[in-house]
Scaffold this motif. Structure first.
Motif, PDB file in Angstrom:
ATOM      1  N   UNK A  61      50.655 -17.532  86.135  1.00  0.00           N
ATOM      2  CA  UNK A  61      51.828 -17.891  86.953  1.00  0.00           C
ATOM      3  C   UNK A  61      53.073 -17.582  86.127  1.00  0.00           C
ATOM      4  N   UNK A  62      54.205 -17.520  86.822  1.00  0.00           N
ATOM      5  CA  UNK A  62      55.449 -17.181  86.134  1.00  0.00           C
ATOM      6  C   UNK A  62      56.093 -18.459  85.591  1.00  0.00           C
ATOM      7  N   UNK A  63      56.096 -18.573  84.271  1.00  0.00           N
ATOM      8  CA  UNK A  63      56.668 -19.766  83.633  1.00  0.00           C
ATOM      9  C   UNK A  63      58.136 -19.949  84.026  1.00  0.00           C
ATOM     10  N   UNK A  64      58.869 -18.841  84.200  1.00  0.00           N
ATOM     11  CA  UNK A  64      60.295 -18.962  84.519  1.00  0.00           C
ATOM     12  C   UNK A  64      60.460 -19.635  85.880  1.00  0.00           C
ATOM     13  N   UNK A  65      59.820 -19.039  86.912  1.00  0.00           N
ATOM     14  CA  UNK A  65      60.016 -19.547  88.281  1.00  0.00           C
ATOM     15  C   UNK A  65      59.422 -20.942  88.466  1.00  0.00           C
ATOM     16  N   UNK A  66      58.273 -21.184  87.839  1.00  0.00           N
ATOM     17  CA  UNK A  66      57.540 -22.421  88.154  1.00  0.00           C
ATOM     18  C   UNK A  66      57.899 -23.600  87.245  1.00  0.00           C
ATOM     19  N   UNK A  67      58.407 -23.308  86.053  1.00  0.00           N
ATOM     20  CA  UNK A  67      58.720 -24.408  85.125  1.00  0.00           C
ATOM     21  C   UNK A  67      60.182 -24.361  84.676  1.00  0.00           C
ATOM     22  N   UNK A  68      60.588 -23.230  84.092  1.00  0.00           N
ATOM     23  CA  UNK A  68      61.909 -23.204  83.436  1.00  0.00           C
ATOM     24  C   UNK A  68      63.052 -23.305  84.442  1.00  0.00           C
ATOM     25  N   UNK A  69      62.866 -22.805  85.667  1.00  0.00           N
ATOM     26  CA  UNK A  69      63.937 -22.935  86.670  1.00  0.00           C
ATOM     27  C   UNK A  69      63.993 -24.366  87.229  1.00  0.00           C
ATOM     28  N   UNK A 105      58.116 -14.640  82.903  1.00  0.00           N
ATOM     29  CA  UNK A 105      57.233 -14.790  81.739  1.00  0.00           C
ATOM     30  C   UNK A 105      55.860 -15.229  82.248  1.00  0.00           C
ATOM     31  N   UNK A 106      55.036 -14.241  82.654  1.00  0.00           N
ATOM     32  CA  UNK A 106      53.722 -14.627  83.174  1.00  0.00           C
ATOM     33  C   UNK A 106      52.852 -15.234  82.075  1.00  0.00           C
ATOM     34  N   UNK A 107      52.312 -16.406  82.338  1.00  0.00           N
ATOM     35  CA  UNK A 107      51.461 -17.085  81.348  1.00  0.00           C
ATOM     36  C   UNK A 107      50.201 -17.605  82.039  1.00  0.00           C
ATOM     37  N   UNK A 108      49.235 -17.935  81.189  1.00  0.00           N
ATOM     38  CA  UNK A 108      48.067 -18.674  81.660  1.00  0.00           C
ATOM     39  C   UNK A 108      48.042 -19.974  80.883  1.00  0.00           C
ATOM     40  N   UNK A 109      47.827 -21.044  81.585  1.00  0.00           N
ATOM     41  CA  UNK A 109      47.822 -22.346  80.920  1.00  0.00           C
ATOM     42  C   UNK A 109      46.461 -22.993  81.112  1.00  0.00           C
ATOM     43  N   UNK A 110      45.972 -23.597  80.031  1.00  0.00           N
ATOM     44  CA  UNK A 110      44.684 -24.282  80.125  1.00  0.00           C
ATOM     45  C   UNK A 110      43.515 -23.346  79.939  1.00  0.00           C
ATOM     46  N   UNK A 111      43.803 -22.048  79.784  1.00  0.00           N
ATOM     47  CA  UNK A 111      42.707 -21.087  79.697  1.00  0.00           C
ATOM     48  C   UNK A 111      42.320 -20.819  78.272  1.00  0.00           C
TER      49      UNK A 111
END
Ligand code: HEM
Length: 427
Positions: A135-143, A399-405
């Motif tokens: 998921x895109x860290x910018x759109x989903x978290x940083x914004x 900033x596409x990231x994977x979390x928990x993986x």
């Protein structure tokens, strides 16, 4: 016309509105060395660390409202009027008076009170995405994060947070339209949108007179004791939506980008987030400074050493370049854990020094600590990232990231997320 390539690039960006959607770190590093002071017609760009520090605090150089294009002045006059009244661009004596009131709100004690609230908001944004899909860290978290934190700071009712987040993005998009090169990522707030937001804030301001502990109640107390007017309280609340949102978005993105491209450094944060998250944040903001320029205008003809600023000239102080000045920072492009950060200009310096630095730091600490526990990795090679197109924010657009993986608790119990809080509130 300036001769160095770095100065020519800045000129092309200002005068020709050249697109600069890339990592411009090399440009800022070159400016500090090759072109520490550049003078274009009516405009200075200053990049040497000692000069930026000195000029940031020079009484004859004051922050002024952007020169809004006619399209905004005529299209959204209430927005333009609000911005021209806001604390930072007021006459120096009004700026000092209002800054004094706001500075109390941002004391370390007041900010620390928000820690648990911020942890909950961060968990609400990250934990539901900790399943390993990109998921895109910018759109989903940083914004969304800084808008939600601003809403919490102001004590706004949680059911209003999604709407407040939409307004905040609209305000920033409206302001962004006055800067060259800005690519709109949201619709600018409309005339009615701005009226609705102002009416919403003024209703809340009028309803909070009970001596509460939130920022609005305390600003009201300052108004009751004659330190500011009711309209100044409303404008101050609106200003917080503008200063504390995009800056944090960009700061969080830059910090995560810095760390995830330096696995050994990220590992240090993972091993001991309480000790290292704050240091990583400070060094990342020095290296990849989100607010690249501070703007001033010479109120009168002013001499500073050999520099002669004429009244009305704009002076851009390049915080991003000064932070890479090798005269001040040894090996400036290296990420180092042992630097003395007191000279970093990421939050400005002097009269206009950022009041929200502590609040931004708390959001970074919460985010990095959660990611360190949950595990995070880049989902796209860093050289393929899109960058923001405006030179005023040097930051990846995504900033596409994977979390928990990757590491840590792959599955975070949903009970860790407070019910009803923030998920999907990005609006
Ligand atoms: C990473 C996060 C942040 C960065 C990098 C940042 C950066 C800056 C910089 C560079 C300035 C000075 C501009 C100049 O001198 O031209 C500034 C001023 C300011 N910042 Fe921040 N900021 C951040 C977060 C925040 C937050 C969270 C808030 C509040 C909610 C905030 C509120 C302010 C205010 C009110 C001013 C104006 C101060 C004045 O006029 O005296 N900032 N910020």
């Amino acid at each position: 016309m300036p001769t160095s390539e770095s100065a020519r690039r800045v000129w092309r960006w200002f005068a020709m509105r050249e697109n600069c959607a890339e990592d411009n770190t090399d440009l800022f590093a070159a400016l500090a060395v090759e072109s520490p002071v550049v003078h274009f017609p009516g405009l200075w760009v200053v990049s040497r660390h000692d000069l930026v520090t000195k000029l940031s605090n020079h009484p004859a150089l004051t922050m002024v409202s952007p020169d809004f294009p006619a399209e905004i002045r005529e299209g959204n006059p209430e927005f333009t009027a609000f911005f021209s009244r806001s604390m930072s661009v007021r006459a120096p004596e009004d700026h000092r008076r209002l800054r004094g009131v706001l500075a109390r709100e941002f004391s370390a004690r007041n900010i620390e009170r928000l820690r648990e609230r911020i942890d909950t908001i961060v968990d609400g944004l990250i934990v539901p995405r900790a399943h390993g899909a990109p998921f895109d860290f910018v759109a989903e978290v940083a914004v969304p994060l800084p808008s939600l934190v601003t809403a919490a700071l102001l004590g706004l009712p949680e059911q209003d947070w999604p709407q407040v987040t939409r307004w905040a993005r609209g305000l920033l998009a409206q302001l962004g339209k006055s800067f060259p090169g800005v690519v709109q990522t949201a619709d600018p707030i409309s005339v009615t949108g701005f009226q609705e937001l102002r009416a919403y804030v003024s209703d809340i301001v009028d309803a909070r007179h009970g001596g509460g502990e939130d920022v609005i109640s305390r600003l009201n107390q300052a108004a009751a004791s004659g330190q500011m007017s009711r309209d100044e309280v409303i404008d101050m609340v609106l200003l917080l939506f503008m200063t504390g949102v995009d800056t944090v978005t960009s700061g969080l993105t830059n910090t995560l980008a810095c760390l995830l491209t330096r696995p050994d450094d990220w590992q240090r944060v993972v091993d001991d987030p309480r000790r290292w998250a704050g240091v990583a944040w400070a060094e990342s903001l020095r290296l990849l400074t989100p607010v690249t320029f501070g703007a001033r205008m010479a109120a009168e003809d002013t001499r500073v050493g050999p520099l002669h600023f004429r009244a009305g000239e704009v002076v851009l102080l390049s915080f991003a370049a000064a932070n890479l000045d090798p005269r001040r920072f040894e090996d400036p492009l290296a990420f180092r854990w042992d630097r003395n950060q007191s000279a970093s200009l990421a939050f400005g310096h002097g009269a206009y020094f950022c009041l929200g630095a502590g609040l931004g730091g708390l959001q970074a600490e919460a985010t990095l600590s959660r990611l360190a526990r949950t595990g995070v990795e880049l989902a796209t090679p860093v050289d393929r990232l899109d960058w923001r197109a405006e030179l005023t924010f040097n930051s990846p657009a995504e900033l596409p990231v994977r979390v928990g993986a990757t590491a840590g608790e792959t599955a975070v119990p949903q009970a860790a997320v407070a019910p009803g809080v923030v998920t999907g509130a990005a609006g």
